[in-house]
Design a protein around this motif. Structure first.
Motif, PDB file in Angstrom:
ATOM      1  N   ASP A   1       0.832  -1.197   0.000  1.00  0.00           N
ATOM      2  CA  ASP A   1       0.000   0.000   0.000  1.00  0.00           C
ATOM      3  C   ASP A   1       0.875   1.260   0.000  1.00  0.00           C
ATOM      4  O   ASP A   1       1.707   1.443   0.899  1.00  0.00           O
ATOM      5  CB  ASP A   1      -0.886  -0.025   1.244  1.00  0.00           C
ATOM      6  CG  ASP A   1      -1.966   1.037   1.226  1.00  0.00           C
ATOM      7  OD1 ASP A   1      -1.841   1.997   0.462  1.00  0.00           O
ATOM      8  OD2 ASP A   1      -2.950   0.891   1.996  1.00  0.00           O
ATOM      9  N   PRO A   2       0.691   2.161  -0.981  1.00  0.00           N
ATOM     10  CA  PRO A   2       1.506   3.391  -1.021  1.00  0.00           C
ATOM     11  C   PRO A   2       1.289   4.324   0.164  1.00  0.00           C
ATOM     12  O   PRO A   2       2.119   5.189   0.424  1.00  0.00           O
ATOM     13  CB  PRO A   2       1.067   4.061  -2.334  1.00  0.00           C
ATOM     14  CG  PRO A   2      -0.219   3.418  -2.709  1.00  0.00           C
ATOM     15  CD  PRO A   2      -0.178   2.034  -2.155  1.00  0.00           C
ATOM     16  N   VAL A   3       0.178   4.156   0.897  1.00  0.00           N
ATOM     17  CA  VAL A   3      -0.039   4.977   2.096  1.00  0.00           C
ATOM     18  C   VAL A   3       1.074   4.745   3.106  1.00  0.00           C
ATOM     19  O   VAL A   3       1.463   5.648   3.850  1.00  0.00           O
ATOM     20  CB  VAL A   3      -1.412   4.657   2.732  1.00  0.00           C
ATOM     21  CG1 VAL A   3      -1.520   5.247   4.130  1.00  0.00           C
ATOM     22  CG2 VAL A   3      -2.526   5.198   1.860  1.00  0.00           C
TER      23      VAL A   3
ATOM     24  N   PRO B   1       0.754  11.807  -1.335  1.00  0.00           N
ATOM     25  CA  PRO B   1       1.192  11.247  -2.623  1.00  0.00           C
ATOM     26  C   PRO B   1       2.261  12.064  -3.343  1.00  0.00           C
ATOM     27  O   PRO B   1       3.061  11.509  -4.115  1.00  0.00           O
ATOM     28  CB  PRO B   1      -0.112  11.209  -3.432  1.00  0.00           C
ATOM     29  CG  PRO B   1      -1.177  11.019  -2.410  1.00  0.00           C
ATOM     30  CD  PRO B   1      -0.716  11.812  -1.231  1.00  0.00           C
ATOM     31  N   THR B   2       2.311  13.388  -3.131  1.00  0.00           N
ATOM     32  CA  THR B   2       3.336  14.201  -3.783  1.00  0.00           C
ATOM     33  C   THR B   2       4.698  14.061  -3.110  1.00  0.00           C
ATOM     34  O   THR B   2       5.692  14.584  -3.615  1.00  0.00           O
ATOM     35  CB  THR B   2       2.925  15.682  -3.760  1.00  0.00           C
ATOM     36  OG1 THR B   2       2.716  16.079  -2.391  1.00  0.00           O
ATOM     37  CG2 THR B   2       1.667  15.915  -4.564  1.00  0.00           C
ATOM     38  N   GLY B   3       4.748  13.395  -1.953  1.00  0.00           N
ATOM     39  CA  GLY B   3       5.992  13.264  -1.201  1.00  0.00           C
ATOM     40  C   GLY B   3       6.082  14.222  -0.042  1.00  0.00           C
ATOM     41  O   GLY B   3       6.994  14.125   0.781  1.00  0.00           O
TER      42      GLY B   3
ATOM     43  N   ASN C   1      -7.710  24.604  -5.211  1.00  0.00           N
ATOM     44  CA  ASN C   1      -7.153  24.642  -3.853  1.00  0.00           C
ATOM     45  C   ASN C   1      -5.669  24.307  -3.910  1.00  0.00           C
ATOM     46  O   ASN C   1      -5.283  23.183  -4.229  1.00  0.00           O
ATOM     47  CB  ASN C   1      -7.897  23.642  -2.960  1.00  0.00           C
ATOM     48  CG  ASN C   1      -7.547  23.804  -1.490  1.00  0.00           C
ATOM     49  OD1 ASN C   1      -6.402  24.053  -1.130  1.00  0.00           O
ATOM     50  ND2 ASN C   1      -8.546  23.656  -0.626  1.00  0.00           N
ATOM     51  N   LYS C   2      -4.835  25.286  -3.581  1.00  0.00           N
ATOM     52  CA  LYS C   2      -3.380  25.091  -3.656  1.00  0.00           C
ATOM     53  C   LYS C   2      -2.897  24.043  -2.660  1.00  0.00           C
ATOM     54  O   LYS C   2      -1.954  23.301  -2.938  1.00  0.00           O
ATOM     55  CB  LYS C   2      -2.659  26.411  -3.393  1.00  0.00           C
ATOM     56  CG  LYS C   2      -1.150  26.317  -3.593  1.00  0.00           C
ATOM     57  CD  LYS C   2      -0.481  27.654  -3.340  1.00  0.00           C
ATOM     58  CE  LYS C   2       1.013  27.556  -3.597  1.00  0.00           C
ATOM     59  NZ  LYS C   2       1.680  26.527  -2.801  1.00  0.00           N
ATOM     60  N   VAL C   3      -3.575  23.954  -1.506  1.00  0.00           N
ATOM     61  CA  VAL C   3      -3.185  22.953  -0.500  1.00  0.00           C
ATOM     62  C   VAL C   3      -3.329  21.554  -1.085  1.00  0.00           C
ATOM     63  O   VAL C   3      -2.460  20.694  -0.912  1.00  0.00           O
ATOM     64  CB  VAL C   3      -4.038  23.105   0.775  1.00  0.00           C
ATOM     65  CG1 VAL C   3      -3.740  21.970   1.753  1.00  0.00           C
ATOM     66  CG2 VAL C   3      -3.780  24.451   1.431  1.00  0.00           C
ATOM     67  N   ASN C   4      -4.418  21.313  -1.799  1.00  0.00           N
ATOM     68  CA  ASN C   4      -4.611  20.012  -2.442  1.00  0.00           C
ATOM     69  C   ASN C   4      -3.552  19.755  -3.499  1.00  0.00           C
ATOM     70  O   ASN C   4      -3.063  18.636  -3.647  1.00  0.00           O
ATOM     71  CB  ASN C   4      -6.006  19.929  -3.070  1.00  0.00           C
ATOM     72  CG  ASN C   4      -7.109  19.820  -2.045  1.00  0.00           C
ATOM     73  OD1 ASN C   4      -6.886  19.323  -0.945  1.00  0.00           O
ATOM     74  ND2 ASN C   4      -8.299  20.280  -2.390  1.00  0.00           N
ATOM     75  N   ALA C   5      -3.194  20.797  -4.236  1.00  0.00           N
ATOM     76  CA  ALA C   5      -2.189  20.651  -5.283  1.00  0.00           C
ATOM     77  C   ALA C   5      -0.826  20.290  -4.699  1.00  0.00           C
ATOM     78  O   ALA C   5      -0.052  19.543  -5.306  1.00  0.00           O
ATOM     79  CB  ALA C   5      -2.086  21.941  -6.086  1.00  0.00           C
ATOM     80  N   ASP C   6      -0.547  20.805  -3.508  1.00  0.00           N
ATOM     81  CA  ASP C   6       0.734  20.505  -2.856  1.00  0.00           C
ATOM     82  C   ASP C   6       0.771  19.085  -2.291  1.00  0.00           C
ATOM     83  O   ASP C   6       1.849  18.516  -2.111  1.00  0.00           O
ATOM     84  CB  ASP C   6       0.987  21.501  -1.716  1.00  0.00           C
ATOM     85  CG  ASP C   6       1.229  22.914  -2.231  1.00  0.00           C
ATOM     86  OD1 ASP C   6       1.590  23.052  -3.410  1.00  0.00           O
ATOM     87  OD2 ASP C   6       1.028  23.865  -1.449  1.00  0.00           O
ATOM     88  N   ARG C   7      -0.401  18.518  -2.017  1.00  0.00           N
ATOM     89  CA  ARG C   7      -0.440  17.230  -1.335  1.00  0.00           C
ATOM     90  C   ARG C   7      -0.735  16.048  -2.260  1.00  0.00           C
ATOM     91  O   ARG C   7      -0.227  14.951  -2.040  1.00  0.00           O
ATOM     92  CB  ARG C   7      -1.518  17.259  -0.240  1.00  0.00           C
ATOM     93  CG  ARG C   7      -1.208  18.201   0.909  1.00  0.00           C
ATOM     94  CD  ARG C   7      -2.362  18.185   1.901  1.00  0.00           C
ATOM     95  NE  ARG C   7      -2.041  18.908   3.132  1.00  0.00           N
ATOM     96  CZ  ARG C   7      -2.842  18.994   4.181  1.00  0.00           C
ATOM     97  NH1 ARG C   7      -4.035  18.408   4.139  1.00  0.00           N
ATOM     98  NH2 ARG C   7      -2.481  19.647   5.258  1.00  0.00           N
ATOM     99  N   PHE C   8      -1.596  16.271  -3.254  1.00  0.00           N
ATOM    100  CA  PHE C   8      -2.103  15.147  -4.032  1.00  0.00           C
ATOM    101  C   PHE C   8      -1.697  15.225  -5.494  1.00  0.00           C
ATOM    102  O   PHE C   8      -1.516  16.322  -6.045  1.00  0.00           O
ATOM    103  CB  PHE C   8      -3.636  15.092  -3.923  1.00  0.00           C
ATOM    104  CG  PHE C   8      -4.144  14.897  -2.527  1.00  0.00           C
ATOM    105  CD1 PHE C   8      -4.226  13.628  -1.967  1.00  0.00           C
ATOM    106  CD2 PHE C   8      -4.530  15.991  -1.747  1.00  0.00           C
ATOM    107  CE1 PHE C   8      -4.690  13.444  -0.673  1.00  0.00           C
ATOM    108  CE2 PHE C   8      -4.991  15.817  -0.454  1.00  0.00           C
ATOM    109  CZ  PHE C   8      -5.065  14.533   0.090  1.00  0.00           C
TER     110      PHE C   8
END
Length: 525
Positions: A189-191, A261-263, A285-292
């Motif tokens: 699992d990548p999680v 997922p983005t590291g 949403n920039k927060v989502n872009a940074d995370r996913f």
């Protein structure tokens, strides 16, 4: 036995659907639909036409009506190839009053009126409300839409057919570019960074990103393929299904180191295994872009407390165990010592529990418990197990009295039976008669109620949970009724009905195991 169980379950399911239908009739035909706005802060702050339009939109959300706006009609014509996009845009703006409509727009409004009349819709046109020739009043912009009441049969069929939903790779709209739609099975699992043996099935194009995964939390194997839909809440827990409301954890956030997922690694309470698809969520949403790395950004959070059902079941199951642990020995002792001191003491307790309203003695024991230093208000953040003591005692008091009462009665009835007299004349000792005959026969009605007591713990106790402010499932129905949340009312009703059916069938099976003379097959043994 199998045939009997299946037959009872089928009849129970049909009965549950009938109950839901009756509840729907009561909600949608006997209650004033305007009552749902009594506690709606948005409604109170709107004015003029916007207030009316909001009423109709809300009625549609609550399942009262089907809305069909003028804009919907024009889009339908465009999709059918009857008009092009340019024409649609040119006739989409209506005048402040009917006489202010452009001739071409008026022609399409008339077609819209004819279409609505032919399909049972009632057209509502709200003229503009102005404070000056060029300025609209608050919420005064012109409106044009149509509505029709939904028949109860339609609501019931839609509800029943949508009870289960199966996630699949075609959930995401076909016009959204998400790459290859597929299911991927992985042993790592990548999680967990891909360095831990943890099987998972990951979807692309599905609603849930993780359709199956394994973790260290009970029941350890989790799935999102099949979802139960009891009914969406619009007030109690807006936008959330009743089933999720009951099983979703509560309390404070549990922060831990999460690698997205983005590291990106940061302290967060997000549960990546709950990720669902939210269209264009990274763009907006920039927060989502940074995370996913994709639009599977809608995640639940990990919290420290139990779910509503979790708190109710914890308190309820311990109360059931305590009731049988105390009630059965006391009932036996009262029957064996009829009219003696212990029987009289038990009778006083039974009369007290029957005569005094439950709310009164719950408050009485709450006051006594408070004097003894026990917590009288439930606190999810408390690590002390003492917060469970008073709710458990209060919930078990009535059950103990009921068990004592009925077991004593059944046993005394059995003691006076002819077969007991024959057993004595046959030379059996009182102990043998008691163990092999009296107690066994007297326990049959008591045993039948065990499944109901266990499953009933899932729904909680309304009065007890309100008195001790337990964040359980017990008062969910009463809160929904007070807020006129139709989705929750219908969902909880169905849940209660199904649990009742299952508990009755399980009770029948259990007493047939306890007493082999009980036969449901229709054949003599």
């Amino acid at each position: 036995m199998t045939k009997y169980v299946l037959k009872r379950l089928l009849h129970g399911l049909i009965s549950s659907i009938i109950v839901v239908g009756i509840v729907m009739v009561m909600i949608y035909t006997m209650l004033d639909r305007n009552l749902i706005f009594a506690q709606d802060p948005v409604f109170k702050n709107l004015g003029n036409n916007e207030k009316t339009a909001y009423m109709y939109r809300t009625w549609e959300e609550y399942g009262y009506i089907d809305l069909f706006s003028y804009q919907d009609y024009l889009l339908m014509l465009q999709e059918n190839g009857e008009i092009d996009e340019e024409t649609r845009k040119s006739v989409s703006t209506i005048g402040r009053k009917p006489e202010s409509d452009k001739p071409e727009t008026a022609a399409y409004i008339q077609k819209y009126q004819d279409y609505c009349d032919a399909n049972g819709y009632t057209v509502v046109r709200l003229n503009a409300v102005m404070v000056s020739p060029k300025k609209y009043a608050n919420g005064g912009k012109e409106q044009l839409f149509a509505s029709k009441d939904l028949p109860i049969a339609h609501r019931l069929i839609t509800y029943v057919t949508g009870f289960f939903s199966v996630d699949n790779i075609h959930y995401v709209d076909k016009d959204i570019d998400i790459g290859e739609r597929k299911l991927t099975f992985t042993l790592h699992d990548p999680v967990y960074g891909g360095n831990k043996f943890a099987p998972a099935i990951i979807g692309n194009g599905t609603y849930h990103k993780y359709l199956l995964y394994v973790d260290d939390k009970f029941p350890f194997i989790h799935q999102n393929v099949l979802t139960i839909n009891l009914g969406k809440s619009y007030a109690v827990n807006a936008g959330v299904d009743v089933s999720e409301t009951m099983v979703k954890k509560q309390g404070s956030y549990v922060l831990r180191s999460i690698t997205f997922p983005t590291g990106l690694t940061e302290e967060s309470a997000d549960d990546l295994h709950t990720a669902v698809f939210v269209a264009n969520s990274r763009e907006t949403n920039k927060v989502n872009a940074d995370r996913f790395t994709d639009d599977y950004t809608g995640v639940n959070t990990v919290k420290s407390g139990k779910s509503k059902m979790g708190y109710s079941f914890t308190i309820g199951i311990i109360a059931v165990f305590l009731s049988y642990l105390i009630g059965i020995p006391m009932g036996i002792a009262m029957a064996k010592n009829k009219d003696k001191l212990i029987d009289k003491i038990g009778t006083v307790y039974i009369v007290f529990i029957i005569a005094v309203p439950s709310l009164a003695y719950i408050f009485l024991f709450k006051a006594i418990g408070g004097k003894l230093g026990l917590p009288t208000t439930f606190d999810m953040e408390s690590s002390s197990k003492l917060i469970y003591v008073l709710p458990i005692i209060s919930l078990s008091l009535q059950s103990i009295g009921a068990l004592m009462r009925w077991l004593r009665r059944y046993m005394i009835d059995q003691m006076n039976s002819d077969y007991v007299k024959f057993a004595r004349s046959g030379g059996l000792t009182e102990g043998e008669i008691f163990r092999k005959h009296i107690l066994k026969n007297a326990s049959i009605p008591i045993v039948h109620g065990i499944p109901g007591g266990i499953l009933g713990a899932l729904v909680g106790a309304i009065v007890t949970e309100r008195v001790y402010t337990v964040p359980g499932a017990g008062n969910l129905l009463t809160v929904a009724i007070s807020m006129y949340d139709n989705g929750v009312i219908v969902g909880v009703t169905l849940f209660y009905a199904l649990l009742s059916v299952i508990s009755l069938v399980m009770g029948d099976v259990l007493i047939s195991i306890v007493d082999p003379r009980i036969n449901y097959s229709g054949k003599a043994r």
